[in-house]
Design a protein around this motif. Structure first.
Motif, PDB file in Angstrom:
ATOM      1  N   ASN A 610      -7.852  -4.884   2.662  1.00  0.00           N
ATOM      2  CA  ASN A 610      -7.000  -4.647   3.834  1.00  0.00           C
ATOM      3  C   ASN A 610      -7.051  -3.207   4.334  1.00  0.00           C
ATOM      4  O   ASN A 610      -6.984  -2.968   5.547  1.00  0.00           O
ATOM      5  CB  ASN A 610      -5.555  -5.021   3.505  1.00  0.00           C
ATOM      6  N   GLN A 640       2.705  -3.320   9.512  1.00  0.00           N
ATOM      7  CA  GLN A 640       2.003  -4.607   9.661  1.00  0.00           C
ATOM      8  C   GLN A 640       0.996  -4.810   8.545  1.00  0.00           C
ATOM      9  O   GLN A 640       0.870  -5.895   7.965  1.00  0.00           O
ATOM     10  CB  GLN A 640       1.307  -4.642  11.039  1.00  0.00           C
ATOM     11  N   LEU A 641       0.330  -3.700   8.242  1.00  0.00           N
ATOM     12  CA  LEU A 641      -0.680  -3.763   7.173  1.00  0.00           C
ATOM     13  C   LEU A 641      -0.018  -4.173   5.862  1.00  0.00           C
ATOM     14  O   LEU A 641      -0.531  -5.030   5.119  1.00  0.00           O
ATOM     15  CB  LEU A 641      -1.355  -2.389   7.049  1.00  0.00           C
ATOM     16  N   GLN A 643       2.718  -5.752   5.546  1.00  0.00           N
ATOM     17  CA  GLN A 643       3.154  -7.144   5.739  1.00  0.00           C
ATOM     18  C   GLN A 643       2.013  -8.077   5.330  1.00  0.00           C
ATOM     19  O   GLN A 643       2.219  -9.055   4.597  1.00  0.00           O
ATOM     20  CB  GLN A 643       3.482  -7.353   7.238  1.00  0.00           C
ATOM     21  N   ASN A 644       0.843  -7.746   5.824  1.00  0.00           N
ATOM     22  CA  ASN A 644      -0.338  -8.567   5.520  1.00  0.00           C
ATOM     23  C   ASN A 644      -0.582  -8.633   4.020  1.00  0.00           C
ATOM     24  O   ASN A 644      -0.840  -9.703   3.459  1.00  0.00           O
ATOM     25  CB  ASN A 644      -1.574  -7.997   6.209  1.00  0.00           C
ATOM     26  N   GLN A 647       1.976 -10.765   2.303  1.00  0.00           N
ATOM     27  CA  GLN A 647       1.754 -12.197   2.546  1.00  0.00           C
ATOM     28  C   GLN A 647       0.578 -12.724   1.730  1.00  0.00           C
ATOM     29  O   GLN A 647       0.659 -13.766   1.085  1.00  0.00           O
ATOM     30  CB  GLN A 647       1.432 -12.387   4.039  1.00  0.00           C
ATOM     31  N   GLN A 648      -0.515 -11.943   1.800  1.00  0.00           N
ATOM     32  CA  GLN A 648      -1.752 -12.423   1.152  1.00  0.00           C
ATOM     33  C   GLN A 648      -1.601 -12.462  -0.367  1.00  0.00           C
ATOM     34  O   GLN A 648      -2.250 -13.243  -1.052  1.00  0.00           O
ATOM     35  CB  GLN A 648      -2.920 -11.522   1.537  1.00  0.00           C
TER      36      GLN A 648
END
Ligand SMILES: Nc1nc2c(ncn2[C@@H]2O[C@H](COP(=O)(O)OP(=O)(O)OP(=O)(O)O)[C@@H](O)[C@H]2O)c(=O)[nH]1
Length: 713
Positions: A610, A640-641, A643-644, A647-648
């Motif tokens: 990421n 946002q990063l 967040q990603n 989530q992942q």
């Protein structure tokens, strides 16, 4: 510094005594006779040597001994002055590393010889005449001493010399040059001196022989002249004694006077001394007019002597009287009749008119002069240059000329002459004089020739010595420089076998050494490169976490601190996120540490996938705790990063070895975003992020908590 190699005071005293004794002995007992009283002295050799072998205070002792011995020998103050200046000048030049021979030649040519010549011109007469000769002789003597001293010093080991002369290394060529020069100058000077001594002696003998033979010839001529005229007068007396008639006497006298013109008159007297007959007749009328007291010679000593001794008498020079008043001598012979004195016959010889006699003498003399005196030392005849008038008393003053040893010397009218004296008949004396400058001029010429030839020969030989020294030292210098050109240029100076062999050997070993050096250089370069790589690896390893290959804590701190500074400087926003896997202990406990490691590696890979921007910095901050620094204007992108990633993470499925069921895990993320230059340290920012993470953990985990420092929209 140890002083063990320095000689002790006792040793210096011994050397000083030795040199002083040699200097004094040479001056006092070993003067080498050259011409007349002129001698060579080698005493200076030891004074000059002491300049190199002894410290200054001991040199002064040697010099004073030499000076006093010269003074004792009554050496002229001119020479004492020249000797003193010589030692001082050479001492100064030696300290300036000037070669002793060069120092001596410089002194004598520039100072010593001109000074002596000039001073001698103001000295006594005998020095004035020989001033140039004395100057050159002293100079050559001094240079000879320096050359001998230089030769001696070249064979004396270095340890005997003063440190001032040994500490500075000299060029080999300079050493060879100086040895050659001194060794060459010694024989040249000795040969020159022998030449001067022999040729001057020969010249003196020739001059002396000439004077002696002239003296005896003129003496014989004088004797013959007097004897001849005495016999004539005697013959007349004998004829008159035998009773020649009076009428014949006059004719007899007239004829004889004509035949022997040296008689300016021939006269007879009666028993009382009164003039009776007189020749020539041209004076007769004048004589007749003379008063009676001048018509008699009764009071003249030639009359009295002839009468009393009844022998022919040759008078001393006297002034004639009567008709002609002139210097003359008178030869008087008694007339004896019946054993009784009956008068005299006398012939008067005017000293001014003995032209024949004078011409004969002058022809012989060349440059010599002659003085003839009678028994009372009155001048009968003197060559014109002597400037002595007949009848004057000849009073030569004994004089001294230290070049002329074979003849006595007199001075007359402020001139100096060498002379030879011969006693003639009637106690007359014949002197033949030669001006003393005739002797000195010849010897001076010899000295000038010797001096000039010495300079020429020395110059030529020094050139040879220079070339020779170059031939020896240039190849060595070429060998030392060891450049390719130098190898070739060596052959310009020498083609000797020894040098070629040395050169070849050196060339070979230089080639081997060069190879070895190149190999060594290459090896060193390789090893250095390897070491540098290793260092880089080590440095990287020191900053890297071995399991996840992310930056470890110190590695992250180092980079993040710099990145924060850059962000502040550029006015960029940035965020610091702390990520901690939830319930990781449980995973470990349930599935083992190895599986726990796998989870950590999988999560690390997820973060790396990421965070692709070059400004993103990821680090492992503790066991299951990670940290990410993100820079850029928009902090929302950072959020946002995260967040990603959050989530992942949930989607990661890993199957432990002891189970078929895949396991998943979650992560809590605390973020601190900074907008603008708030001047907070990294430590404070991480602390704020940690607080946000703590909030996540406390409020149930698997979430993101964020805060922003600075201003926000
Ligand atoms: N497998 C493995 N485990 C690690 C490593 N480093 C730390 N751990 C473990 O991680 C666990 C961390 O446990 P805790 O600090 O209690 O945290 P937690 O269990 O994740 O609980 P919360 O953080 O509160 O969710 C400990 O059991 C450590 O032994 C590692 O390199 N590998």
């Amino acid at each position: 510094m140890t002083t063990s190699t320095q000689p002790s005071v006792i040793e210096y005293l011994q050397r000083c005594l030795f040199l002083s004794v040699l200097a004094v002995a040479c001056h006092l007992f070993l003067p080498i006779p050259l011409i007349g009283e002129v001698t060579l002295s080698l005493g200076s050799v030891f004074v000059l040597s002491s300049l190199v072998l002894l410290p200054v205070r001991f040199v002064i002792v040697v010099f004073v001994s030499s000076f006093l011995s010269l003074y004792w020998m009554q050496t002229s103050w001119l020479f004492l002055l020249a000797h003193t200046l010589e030692v001082i000048t050479i001492a100064i030049l030696l300290r300036r590393n000037v070669f002793i021979m060069l120092a001596s030649m410089s002194y004598w040519i520039i100072i010593g010889m001109p000074l002596l010549a000039i001073l001698a011109l103001y000295g006594p007469m005998y020095l004035q005449e020989a001033s140039v000769l004395l100057a050159i002789q002293s100079g050559l003597n001094g240079i000879l001493c320096a050359a001998i001293a230089a030769s001696l010093l070249s064979v004396i080991p270095m340890r005997y010399k003063q440190p001032a002369f040994t500490k500075k290394e000299k060029h080999l060529s300079a050493n060879i040059f100086s040895i050659c020069a001194s060794v060459l100058v010694v024989p040249i000077l000795i040969v020159s001196f022998i030449f001067i001594a022999v040729s001057s002696k020969e010249n003196e003998i020739l001059l002396v022989d000439k004077i002696k033979s002239n003296t005896s010839y003129i003496g014989e001529l004088t004797d013959a002249f007097l004897e001849e005229h005495k016999i004539i007068v005697e013959q007349h007396a004998s004829l008159l004694s035998d009773g020649t008639p009076d009428e014949n006497v006059q004719n007899l006298l007239l004829k004889s006077q004509e035949n022997y013109p040296a008689f300016f008159n021939l006269t007879t007297t009666d028993v009382t001394g009164k003039l009776v007959f007189f020749a020539p007749l041209k004076y007769k009328a004048q004589i007749d007019r003379l008063p009676d007291e001048l018509k008699t010679v009764a009071d003249r000593n030639y009359f009295i002597e002839a009468r009393n001794s009844k022998q022919t008498f040759v008078s001393n020079a006297l002034l004639s009287r009567g008709v002609i008043v002139a210097p003359m001598i008178s030869i008087a012979s008694p007339i004896i009749k019946d054993d009784k004195f009956a008068g005299i016959v006398f012939g008067a010889i005017n000293l001014d008119v003995i032209k024949l006699f004078r011409n004969k003498i002058e022809r012989l003399l060349n440059n010599d002069l002659v003085v003839i005196t009678d028994a009372s030392n009155r001048i009968v005849y003197a060559s014109a240059p002597v400037e002595a008038k007949p009848l004057a008393e000849f009073l030569p003053i004994p004089s001294y000329n230290y070049i002329i040893s074979e003849l006595p010397v007199l001075s007359h009218n402020e001139r100096q002459y060498a002379y030879f004296k011969r006693q003639s008949a009637f106690d007359w004396h014949v002197y033949v004089l030669t001006e003393s400058s005739t002797f000195t001029a010849n010897i001076r010429d010899n000295f000038v020739i010797a001096g000039l030839s010495l300079l020429f020969v020395v110059a030529v030989f020094l050139l040879f010595a220079y070339r020779l020294s170059q031939q020896v030292s240039a190849p060595l210098r070429a060998l030392l420089s060891s450049s390719d050109n130098a190898w070739d240029s060596m052959s310009l100076y020498t083609n000797t076998q020894e040098f070629s062999e040395v050169a070849n050997k050196l060339k070979r070993s230089q080639f081997l050494m060069q190879n070895f050096e190149d190999r060594l250089k290459q090896q060193v370069n390789e090893k250095t490169e390897q070491l540098e790589q290793l260092n880089l690896q080590l440095a990287a390893q020191a900053r890297e976490d071995g399991m996840t290959h992310l930056l470890n804590r110190s590695g992250f701190d180092e980079m993040a601190i710099n990145a924060i500074k850059t962000s502040y400087r550029l006015g960029q926003s940035f965020s610091m996120a702390l990520l901690d896997i939830d319930h990781f202990k449980q995973i470990n406990d349930t599935h083992g540490h190895l599986f726990g490691d796998k989870c950590l590696q999988a999560f690390s890979a997820l973060m790396q996938r990421n965070c692709k921007r070059e400004t993103d910095i990821i680090g492992r901050y503790g066991g299951e705790e990670f940290i990410i620094f993100m820079a850029g204007k928009d902090v929302k992108a950072h959020h946002q990063l995260m967040q990603n990633i959050h989530q992942q993470t949930r989607k990661i499925r890993l199957t432990p070895a002891d189970s078929d069921v895949a396991v998943s895990f979650t992560v809590s993320v605390g973020i601190c975003s900074v907008i603008g230059n708030v001047n907070m340290s990294m430590h404070d920012i991480v602390k704020l992020a940690d607080e946000e993470l703590y909030k996540c953990k406390r409020s149930g985990r698997d979430r993101i908590s964020l805060m922003t420092v600075g201003y926000s929209d």
